[in-house]
Design a protein around this motif. Structure first.
Motif, PDB file in Angstrom:
ATOM      1  N   PRO A  50     -18.612  16.651 -23.904  1.00 19.21           N
ATOM      2  CA  PRO A  50     -19.725  16.567 -24.858  1.00 19.21           C
ATOM      3  C   PRO A  50     -20.873  17.477 -24.450  1.00 19.21           C
ATOM      4  N   GLU A  51     -21.613  17.917 -25.431  1.00 19.19           N
ATOM      5  CA  GLU A  51     -22.780  18.760 -25.176  1.00 19.19           C
ATOM      6  C   GLU A  51     -23.897  17.924 -24.571  1.00 19.19           C
ATOM      7  N   ALA A  52     -24.760  18.563 -23.793  1.00 17.36           N
ATOM      8  CA  ALA A  52     -25.861  17.855 -23.149  1.00 17.36           C
ATOM      9  C   ALA A  52     -26.793  17.228 -24.179  1.00 17.36           C
ATOM     10  N   GLY A  53     -26.916  17.841 -25.364  1.00 21.05           N
ATOM     11  CA  GLY A  53     -27.808  17.325 -26.398  1.00 21.05           C
ATOM     12  C   GLY A  53     -27.420  15.935 -26.876  1.00 21.05           C
ATOM     13  N   ILE A  54     -26.149  15.609 -26.803  1.00 22.06           N
ATOM     14  CA  ILE A  54     -25.687  14.281 -27.219  1.00 22.06           C
ATOM     15  C   ILE A  54     -26.327  13.212 -26.345  1.00 22.06           C
ATOM     16  N   PHE A  55     -26.448  13.482 -25.059  1.00 22.53           N
ATOM     17  CA  PHE A  55     -27.066  12.524 -24.158  1.00 22.53           C
ATOM     18  C   PHE A  55     -28.546  12.350 -24.465  1.00 22.53           C
ATOM     19  N   ALA A  56     -29.222  13.433 -24.785  1.00 22.56           N
ATOM     20  CA  ALA A  56     -30.644  13.354 -25.106  1.00 22.56           C
ATOM     21  C   ALA A  56     -30.856  12.520 -26.370  1.00 22.56           C
ATOM     22  N   GLN A  57     -29.962  12.663 -27.353  1.00 23.30           N
ATOM     23  CA  GLN A  57     -30.071  11.883 -28.581  1.00 23.30           C
ATOM     24  C   GLN A  57     -29.893  10.394 -28.299  1.00 23.30           C
ATOM     25  N   ALA A  58     -29.118  10.065 -27.282  1.00 29.11           N
ATOM     26  CA  ALA A  58     -28.877   8.660 -26.939  1.00 29.11           C
ATOM     27  C   ALA A  58     -29.975   8.097 -26.042  1.00 29.11           C
ATOM     28  N   GLY A  59     -30.989   8.909 -25.741  1.00 37.62           N
ATOM     29  CA  GLY A  59     -32.086   8.443 -24.908  1.00 37.62           C
ATOM     30  C   GLY A  59     -31.865   8.656 -23.418  1.00 37.62           C
ATOM     31  N   LEU A  60     -30.766   9.322 -23.036  1.00 42.83           N
ATOM     32  CA  LEU A  60     -30.492   9.605 -21.632  1.00 42.83           C
ATOM     33  C   LEU A  60     -31.001  11.006 -21.306  1.00 42.83           C
ATOM     34  N   THR A  61     -31.680  11.145 -20.201  1.00 39.56           N
ATOM     35  CA  THR A  61     -32.227  12.449 -19.841  1.00 39.56           C
ATOM     36  C   THR A  61     -31.880  12.807 -18.405  1.00 39.56           C
ATOM     37  N   ALA A  62     -32.299  13.964 -18.006  1.00 39.40           N
ATOM     38  CA  ALA A  62     -32.184  14.465 -16.637  1.00 39.40           C
ATOM     39  C   ALA A  62     -30.747  14.650 -16.178  1.00 39.40           C
ATOM     40  N   ASN A  63     -29.848  14.939 -17.090  1.00 36.32           N
ATOM     41  CA  ASN A  63     -28.504  15.295 -16.667  1.00 36.32           C
ATOM     42  C   ASN A  63     -28.132  16.610 -17.330  1.00 36.32           C
ATOM     43  N   ALA A  64     -27.279  17.341 -16.696  1.00 36.63           N
ATOM     44  CA  ALA A  64     -26.926  18.654 -17.217  1.00 36.63           C
ATOM     45  C   ALA A  64     -25.452  18.932 -16.970  1.00 36.63           C
ATOM     46  N   TRP A  65     -24.861  19.671 -17.898  1.00 37.72           N
ATOM     47  CA  TRP A  65     -23.475  20.105 -17.767  1.00 37.72           C
ATOM     48  C   TRP A  65     -23.444  21.495 -17.177  1.00 37.72           C
ATOM     49  N   PHE A  66     -22.499  21.721 -16.276  1.00 43.98           N
ATOM     50  CA  PHE A  66     -22.270  23.030 -15.690  1.00 43.98           C
ATOM     51  C   PHE A  66     -20.807  23.357 -15.960  1.00 43.98           C
ATOM     52  N   ASN A  67     -20.579  24.456 -16.663  1.00 41.05           N
ATOM     53  CA  ASN A  67     -19.248  24.785 -17.150  1.00 41.05           C
ATOM     54  C   ASN A  67     -18.634  25.978 -16.435  1.00 41.05           C
ATOM     55  N   SER A  68     -17.306  26.005 -16.428  1.00 42.91           N
ATOM     56  CA  SER A  68     -16.513  27.103 -15.872  1.00 42.91           C
ATOM     57  C   SER A  68     -16.882  27.421 -14.428  1.00 42.91           C
ATOM     58  N   LYS A  69     -16.933  26.402 -13.599  1.00 46.83           N
ATOM     59  CA  LYS A  69     -17.237  26.568 -12.173  1.00 46.83           C
ATOM     60  C   LYS A  69     -15.963  26.410 -11.359  1.00 46.83           C
ATOM     61  N   LYS A  70     -15.944  27.010 -10.174  1.00 45.21           N
ATOM     62  CA  LYS A  70     -14.816  26.913  -9.255  1.00 45.21           C
ATOM     63  C   LYS A  70     -15.163  25.987  -8.104  1.00 45.21           C
ATOM     64  N   VAL A  71     -14.276  25.057  -7.813  1.00 45.05           N
ATOM     65  CA  VAL A  71     -14.405  24.215  -6.632  1.00 45.05           C
ATOM     66  C   VAL A  71     -13.743  24.976  -5.488  1.00 45.05           C
ATOM     67  N   THR A  72     -14.527  25.288  -4.446  1.00 44.41           N
ATOM     68  CA  THR A  72     -13.992  26.067  -3.322  1.00 44.41           C
ATOM     69  C   THR A  72     -13.828  25.225  -2.064  1.00 44.41           C
ATOM     70  N   GLY A  73     -14.246  23.962  -2.122  1.00 39.99           N
ATOM     71  CA  GLY A  73     -14.068  23.097  -0.968  1.00 39.99           C
ATOM     72  C   GLY A  73     -14.236  21.638  -1.354  1.00 39.99           C
ATOM     73  N   VAL A  74     -13.553  20.784  -0.643  1.00 41.37           N
ATOM     74  CA  VAL A  74     -13.710  19.332  -0.813  1.00 41.37           C
ATOM     75  C   VAL A  74     -13.893  18.736   0.575  1.00 41.37           C
ATOM     76  N   TRP A  75     -14.688  17.700   0.663  1.00 40.83           N
ATOM     77  CA  TRP A  75     -14.978  17.100   1.957  1.00 40.83           C
ATOM     78  C   TRP A  75     -15.233  15.612   1.781  1.00 40.83           C
ATOM     79  N   VAL A  76     -14.684  14.823   2.691  1.00 41.65           N
ATOM     80  CA  VAL A  76     -14.902  13.384   2.690  1.00 41.65           C
ATOM     81  C   VAL A  76     -14.949  12.930   4.140  1.00 41.65           C
ATOM     82  N   SER A  77     -15.760  11.918   4.413  1.00 42.50           N
ATOM     83  CA  SER A  77     -15.819  11.386   5.773  1.00 42.50           C
ATOM     84  C   SER A  77     -15.403   9.924   5.753  1.00 42.50           C
TER      85      SER A  77
END
Length: 136
Positions: A50-77
């Motif tokens: 969903p587009e970020a604007g859908i969240f704003a219409q629902a009253g949710l703010t301060a979140n953003a979508w980042f598209n077409s990114k590459k994950v180059t590492g994963v880490w867990v402890s």
């Protein structure tokens, strides 16, 4: 032909005197983005997040979508709810730690994306944590 590789204890560190959970640190030789899967093969899913604007219409703010990114590492402890993914050009991002199930699900998708060099779309909220991720 022997190639020098980083030992796990060299790749991740915590600052001296730091009392919080450890955080990952990427060594330069760990960051390799050698392929570009910006196009999708025929027959792959076409649903987009969903587009970020859908969240704003629902009253949710301060979140953003980042598209077409590459994950180059994963880490867990072994600490409770402590997992990160490294996004190319962004750095280490902590996964939403609301519950263990959400961390596991997001971590598995990110690890799969890294293994297959697939692009991801992720949603980051005001707490600077990944709360949702898509991978094709």
């Amino acid at each position: 032909m022997s190639k020098k590789s980083a030992k796990p204890e060299q790749a991740f560190s915590t600052k001296v005197g730091e009392t919080s959970q450890p955080k990952p640190e990427m060594l330069p030789e760990m960051a390799s983005d050698t392929s570009d899967n910006s196009t999708f093969a025929a027959g792959m899913p076409t649903l987009e997040p969903p587009e970020a604007g859908i969240f704003a219409q629902a009253g949710l703010t301060a979140n953003a979508w980042f598209n077409s990114k590459k994950v180059t590492g994963v880490w867990v402890s072994n600490d409770n709810k402590n997992a990160y993914v490294h996004v190319n050009g962004v750095g280490w991002l902590k996964l939403n730690d609301a519950d263990a199930d959400s961390i596991l699900a997001i971590y598995m998708i990110a690890a799969s994306a890294r293994q297959g060099s697939n692009n991801v779309n992720y949603r980051k909220e005001a707490d600077n944590k990944i709360h949702e991720i898509y991978c094709w």
